[in-house]
Scaffold this motif. Sequence first.
Motif, short mmCIF file in Angstrom:
data_model
loop_
_atom_site.label_atom_id
_atom_site.label_comp_id
_atom_site.label_asym_id
_atom_site.label_seq_id
_atom_site.Cartn_x
_atom_site.Cartn_y
_atom_site.Cartn_z
N MET A 1 0.85 -1.17 0.00
CA MET A 1 0.00 0.00 0.00
C MET A 1 0.90 1.23 0.00
O MET A 1 1.81 1.35 0.81
CB MET A 1 -0.87 -0.02 1.25
CG MET A 1 -1.77 1.16 1.39
SD MET A 1 -3.20 1.14 0.35
CE MET A 1 -4.01 -0.33 0.95
N ASN A 3 0.94 5.31 0.36
CA ASN A 3 0.19 6.49 0.83
C ASN A 3 0.78 7.72 0.16
O ASN A 3 1.97 7.99 0.32
CB ASN A 3 0.29 6.62 2.35
CG ASN A 3 -0.35 5.45 3.06
OD1 ASN A 3 -1.41 4.98 2.66
ND2 ASN A 3 0.28 4.98 4.11
N SER A 29 -1.72 -0.50 -5.16
CA SER A 29 -2.77 -0.12 -4.22
C SER A 29 -2.35 1.15 -3.49
O SER A 29 -1.26 1.21 -2.93
CB SER A 29 -2.98 -1.27 -3.23
OG SER A 29 -3.99 -0.98 -2.34
N ASN A 31 -3.52 4.84 -1.09
CA ASN A 31 -4.39 5.72 -0.31
C ASN A 31 -4.00 7.12 -0.72
O ASN A 31 -2.82 7.47 -0.72
CB ASN A 31 -4.17 5.55 1.19
CG ASN A 31 -4.66 4.22 1.71
OD1 ASN A 31 -5.67 3.70 1.26
ND2 ASN A 31 -3.94 3.67 2.66
N GLN A 80 -7.64 2.53 -2.54
CA GLN A 80 -8.22 1.91 -1.35
C GLN A 80 -8.99 2.93 -0.53
O GLN A 80 -10.05 2.65 0.00
CB GLN A 80 -7.13 1.26 -0.50
CG GLN A 80 -6.38 0.16 -1.22
CD GLN A 80 -7.32 -0.89 -1.77
OE1 GLN A 80 -8.09 -1.49 -1.03
NE2 GLN A 80 -7.28 -1.11 -3.08
N GLU A 149 6.10 -2.91 -6.69
CA GLU A 149 5.94 -2.18 -5.43
C GLU A 149 7.28 -1.59 -4.97
O GLU A 149 7.35 -0.89 -3.99
CB GLU A 149 5.41 -3.10 -4.32
CG GLU A 149 3.97 -3.50 -4.51
CD GLU A 149 3.01 -2.36 -4.29
OE1 GLU A 149 3.33 -1.42 -3.54
OE2 GLU A 149 1.93 -2.38 -4.89
#
Length: 162
Positions: A1, A3, A29, A31, A80, A149
Amino acid sequence: MTNIIIPTDFNAASFQLAEQALQALEGRSVNIILFHAFELPTSEFDLLMSGRKKPYQDLLTESFRQSCKQLKDQYPKTVQKICFKFMDGSSAALFRNFVDANEVDLIICPEHYRFIPAHKLSVDPRPLFKKSGITVIQELNQRKKIPSENREMFAPAFNVAS
């Protein structure tokens, strides 16, 4: 994830910037934190008035909320969470605490980003971004996608500020 912070002045340009970032980060993915900073009030009157109404209250319109929802709906596998967060203050130390608390990995702020104060207490976030120690993406290249990633993979698709 991952951010990411994207500066917002509560207009469509923030969402265009977010969409460009999502296209470059396809398959990852994320935020998204739409960020705006406000200077602390300096006069006694402003300080008293600030306790009643936050400066962002009139800026978070239904249109802004719908644009957030639309972006999340358009990229359901990538986004997300998308939210608005603000900071009261303009010091580098305060912003560093904000970044740490929100576990920020990247800041998207192109060289051509033009700060438009949305409120009389709005603060230009670019100096805070530069001093944060977080990678600031200054140019998005939409032709190249980043499947990995791995943070070292940012270089082919982004121009990164040092």
